[in-house]
Structures are given as C-alpha cells and as structure tokens.
Design a protein around this motif. Sequence first.
Motif, PDB file in Angstrom:
ATOM      1  N   LYS A   1     -19.514 -94.630  -0.191  1.00  0.00           N
ATOM      2  CA  LYS A   1     -19.644 -93.183  -0.122  1.00  0.00           C
ATOM      3  C   LYS A   1     -20.414 -92.851   1.148  1.00  0.00           C
ATOM      4  O   LYS A   1     -21.640 -92.905   1.173  1.00  0.00           O
ATOM      5  CB  LYS A   1     -20.378 -92.629  -1.333  1.00  0.00           C
TER       6      LYS A   1
ATOM      7  N   THR B   1     -14.902 -93.049  -1.066  1.00  0.00           N
ATOM      8  CA  THR B   1     -14.941 -91.859  -1.917  1.00  0.00           C
ATOM      9  C   THR B   1     -15.745 -90.749  -1.264  1.00  0.00           C
ATOM     10  O   THR B   1     -16.671 -91.002  -0.499  1.00  0.00           O
ATOM     11  CB  THR B   1     -15.521 -92.176  -3.306  1.00  0.00           C
ATOM     12  N   ASP B   2     -15.378 -89.518  -1.605  1.00  0.00           N
ATOM     13  CA  ASP B   2     -16.167 -88.358  -1.189  1.00  0.00           C
ATOM     14  C   ASP B   2     -16.663 -87.586  -2.411  1.00  0.00           C
ATOM     15  O   ASP B   2     -17.105 -86.458  -2.308  1.00  0.00           O
ATOM     16  CB  ASP B   2     -15.364 -87.449  -0.249  1.00  0.00           C
ATOM     17  N   GLN B   3     -16.604 -88.219  -3.580  1.00  0.00           N
ATOM     18  CA  GLN B   3     -17.091 -87.598  -4.812  1.00  0.00           C
ATOM     19  C   GLN B   3     -18.600 -87.353  -4.723  1.00  0.00           C
ATOM     20  O   GLN B   3     -19.307 -88.021  -3.965  1.00  0.00           O
ATOM     21  CB  GLN B   3     -16.868 -88.515  -6.014  1.00  0.00           C
TER      22      GLN B   3
ATOM     23  N   CYS C   1     -20.025 -90.591  -9.326  1.00  0.00           N
ATOM     24  CA  CYS C   1     -19.728 -92.001  -9.031  1.00  0.00           C
ATOM     25  C   CYS C   1     -20.569 -92.965  -9.853  1.00  0.00           C
ATOM     26  O   CYS C   1     -20.163 -94.102 -10.080  1.00  0.00           O
ATOM     27  CB  CYS C   1     -19.997 -92.306  -7.558  1.00  0.00           C
TER      28      CYS C   1
END
Length: 125
Positions: free
Chosen positions: A5, A25-27, A32
Amino acid sequence: NFIIKPHPAAPITLPSKLASHVTLTDQNLADCLHNIDLVVCSNQTSSILEVIASGIDVIPCRLQGTLNMSPLYSLDGNDATFATTANELRKMIKIRTNDYGTTVLNYFNLDTKLANWQQLLRPKA
C-alpha cells in the motif's frame, strides 16, 4: 503473498516479475488490516499506530544515518527495533513469521488526569 500500500502521493508500479506474489492496493488501511499478519513500513508514518492498535505485528524500517521520525521512537524509554538493512529486515521477518504472538504496545496515554500536560501547560508564577 504480499500486499503493498504505497502512500497516496507516491504511487508505484510493480515490476511484472513480482505480479504473481505481490498485490498493489489503494484501499484504506483499516480495510486492509483484516488480511494482514505482519506490516513492514517506513519509520516516517503515523499509520503504524493504527496497525499496532489493531494488534498486528510491525517492523518499522529506517535508513541508517537518517532522522528517526517514528512515533515509536523512544516509546516508554524502550526504543522500538528498526530494520536498517535488508539483512536485518530479512531476519526480523523470519523471526516474526515463526512467532505467532503479537505484542500491543501501550502507546496511548489514557490517564484522565493528564498530569504531564497539566504541568507543562500550567502558567509558572
């Protein structure tokens, strides 16, 4: 498997040879954390506090000779252990992936009297 991330202001592109082992990921971090066993992060992020509060083990990394800006620096007089080389990081990951216990540090001061703050902010006569 690994999840990376990156900081929102510093997007990265993974080399194709890592695609089968690494997910980008960009969550939000909170979204996460339910899939994570161990976090490796920069020493310059406050996200480490959210991870620790969630009970997840953390390995903060710091380049030798740089200013330690970690919120874990000198916590309760006991400095956190920072990985400063690839070899140190490799050893720390190996140790932690064989040890399933997680230690949650007492980072937050929940003292309702806040004696230190009152002493600091109290006007001196």
